[in-house]
Write a protein that holds these residues in place. Structure first.
Motif, PDB file in Angstrom:
ATOM      1  N   ASP A 154       1.595  -1.348  -0.194  1.00  0.00           N
ATOM      2  CA  ASP A 154      -0.016  -0.214   0.328  1.00  0.00           C
ATOM      3  C   ASP A 154       1.062   1.564   0.007  1.00  0.00           C
ATOM      4  O   ASP A 154       0.512   2.312  -1.172  1.00  0.00           O
ATOM      5  CB  ASP A 154      -0.721   0.053   1.437  1.00  0.00           C
ATOM      6  CG  ASP A 154      -2.176   0.647   1.390  1.00  0.00           C
ATOM      7  OD1 ASP A 154      -2.300   1.571  -0.122  1.00  0.00           O
ATOM      8  OD2 ASP A 154      -2.120   1.823   2.378  1.00  0.00           O
ATOM      9  N   GLU A 155       1.849   1.571   0.591  1.00  0.00           N
ATOM     10  CA  GLU A 155       2.311   2.220   0.742  1.00  0.00           C
ATOM     11  C   GLU A 155       3.389   2.306  -0.816  1.00  0.00           C
ATOM     12  O   GLU A 155       3.974   3.717  -1.151  1.00  0.00           O
ATOM     13  CB  GLU A 155       4.132   2.125   2.079  1.00  0.00           C
ATOM     14  CG  GLU A 155       3.533   1.879   3.070  1.00  0.00           C
ATOM     15  CD  GLU A 155       3.979   2.082   4.296  1.00  0.00           C
ATOM     16  OE1 GLU A 155       5.466   1.292   3.848  1.00  0.00           O
ATOM     17  OE2 GLU A 155       3.697   1.999   5.310  1.00  0.00           O
ATOM     18  N   ARG A 156       3.992   1.128  -1.039  1.00  0.00           N
ATOM     19  CA  ARG A 156       4.489   1.735  -2.437  1.00  0.00           C
ATOM     20  C   ARG A 156       3.845   1.942  -3.333  1.00  0.00           C
ATOM     21  O   ARG A 156       4.422   3.054  -4.464  1.00  0.00           O
ATOM     22  CB  ARG A 156       5.214   0.397  -2.809  1.00  0.00           C
ATOM     23  CG  ARG A 156       6.781  -0.104  -1.836  1.00  0.00           C
ATOM     24  CD  ARG A 156       7.302  -1.537  -2.496  1.00  0.00           C
ATOM     25  NE  ARG A 156       8.091  -1.736  -2.211  1.00  0.00           N
ATOM     26  CZ  ARG A 156       8.159  -2.977  -2.301  1.00  0.00           C
ATOM     27  NH1 ARG A 156       7.938  -3.794  -2.782  1.00  0.00           N
ATOM     28  NH2 ARG A 156      10.003  -3.137  -1.238  1.00  0.00           N
ATOM     29  N   ASN A 157       2.157   1.690  -3.120  1.00  0.00           N
ATOM     30  CA  ASN A 157       0.865   2.054  -4.500  1.00  0.00           C
ATOM     31  C   ASN A 157       1.310   3.720  -3.881  1.00  0.00           C
ATOM     32  O   ASN A 157       0.630   4.544  -4.978  1.00  0.00           O
ATOM     33  CB  ASN A 157      -0.174   1.039  -3.941  1.00  0.00           C
ATOM     34  CG  ASN A 157      -0.852   1.558  -4.468  1.00  0.00           C
ATOM     35  OD1 ASN A 157      -0.770   1.240  -6.169  1.00  0.00           O
ATOM     36  ND2 ASN A 157      -1.718   2.107  -5.051  1.00  0.00           N
ATOM     37  N   GLU A 158       1.018   4.108  -3.102  1.00  0.00           N
ATOM     38  CA  GLU A 158       0.449   5.383  -2.744  1.00  0.00           C
ATOM     39  C   GLU A 158       1.523   6.439  -2.707  1.00  0.00           C
ATOM     40  O   GLU A 158       1.702   7.417  -3.853  1.00  0.00           O
ATOM     41  CB  GLU A 158       0.305   6.066  -1.089  1.00  0.00           C
ATOM     42  CG  GLU A 158      -0.232   7.124  -0.695  1.00  0.00           C
ATOM     43  CD  GLU A 158      -1.223   7.416  -1.306  1.00  0.00           C
ATOM     44  OE1 GLU A 158      -1.094   8.672  -1.422  1.00  0.00           O
ATOM     45  OE2 GLU A 158      -2.145   6.919  -1.414  1.00  0.00           O
ATOM     46  N   ALA A 159       2.745   6.097  -3.098  1.00  0.00           N
ATOM     47  CA  ALA A 159       4.168   6.361  -3.212  1.00  0.00           C
ATOM     48  C   ALA A 159       4.137   6.491  -5.446  1.00  0.00           C
ATOM     49  O   ALA A 159       4.439   7.738  -5.706  1.00  0.00           O
ATOM     50  CB  ALA A 159       5.865   6.264  -3.061  1.00  0.00           C
ATOM     51  N   ARG A 160       3.735   5.882  -5.541  1.00  0.00           N
ATOM     52  CA  ARG A 160       3.743   5.819  -6.685  1.00  0.00           C
ATOM     53  C   ARG A 160       3.255   6.404  -7.443  1.00  0.00           C
ATOM     54  O   ARG A 160       2.800   7.230  -8.679  1.00  0.00           O
ATOM     55  CB  ARG A 160       4.009   4.196  -7.559  1.00  0.00           C
ATOM     56  CG  ARG A 160       4.034   4.306  -9.296  1.00  0.00           C
ATOM     57  CD  ARG A 160       4.810   4.743  -9.866  1.00  0.00           C
ATOM     58  NE  ARG A 160       5.055   4.331 -11.437  1.00  0.00           N
ATOM     59  CZ  ARG A 160       5.873   5.649 -11.563  1.00  0.00           C
ATOM     60  NH1 ARG A 160       6.787   5.326 -11.043  1.00  0.00           N
ATOM     61  NH2 ARG A 160       5.923   4.969 -13.272  1.00  0.00           N
TER      62      ARG A 160
END
Length: 616
Positions: free
Chosen positions: A77-83
């Motif tokens: 989720d964190e990676r998706n939000e950053a992307r």
């Protein structure tokens, strides 16, 4: 000309694609949230089952699996939000450029802070301020890049040292070669649309403060760790201390040596290391910690410069800029490792054991000192490189956004050369009326015409296209061939009541500055709009003649717009030096403006005609 796709097509396509990808990421984010809630709920349920139902180790195992699943989904989720945030930044860059094409420049820096009213040409040429040339060009992601761009746009091209005082990338280059190399770099970057979009997206939420980065670097440079840290003798002593302690421990375990010897050795060794290193490491921690906070976005910019997508083969300037930052990535990775070591010192028990057994504080201090020796002197060069690339990216974006612009032919020579065909002002777009005009060395061109006939716009067209050409930027003409020469203009003189300077006095001061400038910069082109507007007609004509007769005896070339038709008599008196041109109008039921410059003196004026219509 820049190859297809045309700017608007490119930005519209990018916005549509990025919007679709952002929406997909947002939908994925909702799934992740559901997954997080579900796995955490399962974790709680399995713990309850273990405590209340008695499922035993099976419940514990399922609870552990649920917690692991939660952590994994949370990470995704964190990676998706950053992307998602990155995609939104890319979309915002494209949206702003689309607004630019629609004539809305409000998202970009006006550069008003760089405006100097006494400057030889920037005020008259609308270089800084609202809807200015600077605002149309600037896409800088760093404050240093903004300043570098402002310096480029306000420098005299013959003053190489002044123009490039913050840069070493033009050393030993002639002004013409410097312009050519910059133009090559701009053209090469202009077609790298994806890379430029990535570059601009780094600071879409705010410009990186280069001064803060530089200050953090200087703080790191000023940290004194002591020469003894890097001394071979100190390293030998450290090795002997660790070896001695380990031998004492082994003898205490496997022989008859009293354990108190090993304990005493360890305590003394710990006290020695902490006493010599702790204060210095705290200073390092403060300095490097500030550097890390300031450098986060800056490191990303440096990473983009070194990611292999910059077309260094197309430009010697780009190659030098990229090479100048080649060691920066490795340097900042080492900074991160040093910071990680400093963070581990927060574990008191671990610090005690690591200092006793391995002298970890000494090794960490030595690592910092080694990094400081290897890289700290390169940091000013890295800043200059980022500033240069930042300014070039801005110019390349302008080049891409203006595909109808052409590249000027800049020639060597000490004489003034200015041969323009189809010249027009860039602010007017392709609908502007273009003109042909040739300026020759030590000649003077008296331009007459009615109000609003196009005189002032034409003068600014000459000046702003000179400025663009001197920076390797596209010019707005079918062709433009010119040499390198300084420019001084006087078109927008204003009074200053706070200093008690009247309009006429301000005009005199401007002409005084012009004369002083021409005394230092021979072979100058001067562009004047209505000399001595602040006095009566007879005095104005006499003063204008006196000034032109004076300045024409020097190695100066001029283009002068005036309403004083009598001033055109200079062409009769000195036909080899003075030439008459005009913007003629046609008077009928309405006033017809052609905006075309032609040889001769204007016959028609429109002030009385327009006032008569107004008063009827």
């Amino acid at each position: 000309m820049i190859a297809n796709p045309l700017p608007r097509q490119y930005y519209e396509r990018c916005i549509a694609t990025l919007t679709s990808r952002v929406l997909a990421r947002r939908r994925r984010n909702r799934l992740f949230v559901v997954g997080e809630i579900a796995t955490f709920a399962l974790f709680v349920a399995f713990i309850a089952a273990y405590a209340m139902v008695g499922w035993g180790w099976c419940a514990v195992l399922l609870a552990a699996m649920s917690l692991t699943g939660y952590a994994a989904i949370r990470r995704l989720d964190e990676r998706n939000e950053a992307r998602t945030e990155w995609l939104e930044a890319l979309r915002e860059v494209c949206r702003r450029e689309e607004c630019y094409l629609d004539g809305d420049f409000s998202a970009f820096d006006e550069g008003e802070r760089y405006a100097v009213s006494s400057h030889p040409f920037t005020t008259d040429m609308d270089v800084f301020g609202r809807a200015s040339l600077y605002q149309r060009i600037c896409r800088a992601v760093t404050s240093g890049g903004s300043g570098r761009l402002a310096a480029m746009l306000s420098s005299q091209p013959v003053d190489v040292a002044a123009a490039d005082i913050t840069s070493s990338f033009y050393c030993n280059l002639s002004p013409v070669e410097r312009i050519r190399q910059r133009a090559d770099a701009i053209d090469a970057l202009a077609v790298e649309t994806r890379w430029r979009t990535d570059f601009c997206a780094v600071a879409v939420d705010g410009t990186i403060d280069t001064d803060a980065v530089a200050q953090a670097m200087h703080n790191v440079r000023d940290v004194q760790v002591g020469k003894w840290v890097m001394s071979p003798a100190t390293l030998l002593v450290a090795a002997l201390l660790v070896s001695g302690f380990l031998i004492a421990v082994l003898l205490a375990v496997f022989a008859d040596l009293p354990s108190s010897v090993a304990v005493t050795w360890g305590v003394l060794q710990l006290g020695l290391v902490l006493g010599m290193c702790h204060g210095r490491l705290m200073a390092v921690s403060r300095a490097v910690g500030k550097l890390q906070r300031q450098m986060k976005a800056y490191v990303r910019v440096i990473g983009l410069i070194n990611d292999g997508r910059v077309p260094v083969e197309a430009s010697g300037l780009l190659r030098r800029v990229v090479e100048a930052t080649s060691g920066a990535g490795q340097s900042f990775r080492e900074v991160e490792r040093i910071l990680a070591g400093l963070d581990r010192r927060g574990n008191l028990l671990g610090l005690i054991f690591s200092d006793i057994f391995t002298l970890s504080d000494f090794r960490l201090l030595r690592r910092f000192a080694r990094w400081q020796q290897r890289h700290i002197l390169d940091m000013d060069s890295w800043i200059a490189s980022v500033n240069e690339m930042d300014a070039l990216v801005s110019m390349a974006t302008f080049r891409y956004n203006e595909p109808h612009g052409t590249r000027a032919e800049v020639v060597n020579g000490t004489d003034i050369v200015y041969e323009a065909h189809g010249l027009y002002h860039p602010f007017l777009g392709q609908g502007a009326v273009s003109n042909d005009f040739v300026i020759s060395e030590r000649n003077y061109y008296i331009i007459t015409g009615a109000n609003m006939a196009g005189k002032s716009t034409f003068l600014r067209s000459l000046g702003v296209n000179w400025l663009l050409a001197m920076n390797g930027l596209p010019v707005f003409a079918s062709s433009l061939r010119l040499s390198v020469f300084p420019l001084f203009t006087s078109m927008r003189t204003s009074d200053d009541l706070t200093r008690g300077i009247s309009y006429f006095n301000a005009e005199l001061l401007r002409l005084k500055s012009l004369i002083a400038f021409c005394a230092v910069h021979c072979n100058t082109l001067i562009i004047l709009d209505e000399i001595l507007k602040g006095t009566n007609s007879a005095d104005k004509l006499g003063g204008s003649r006196l000034f032109l007769e004076y300045i024409s005896q020097r190695r100066v070339t001029g283009v002068i717009a005036t309403h004083d038709l009598e001033l055109s008599r200079l062409a009769d008196e000195q036909p080899k030096r003075f030439h008459n041109y005009c913007f003629e109008i046609e008077l009928g039921r309405d006033v017809t403006y052609t905006y075309k410059i032609t040889p001769g003196v204007a016959r028609n004026q429109n002030a009385t005609y327009l006032l008569r219509q107004l008063l009827c």
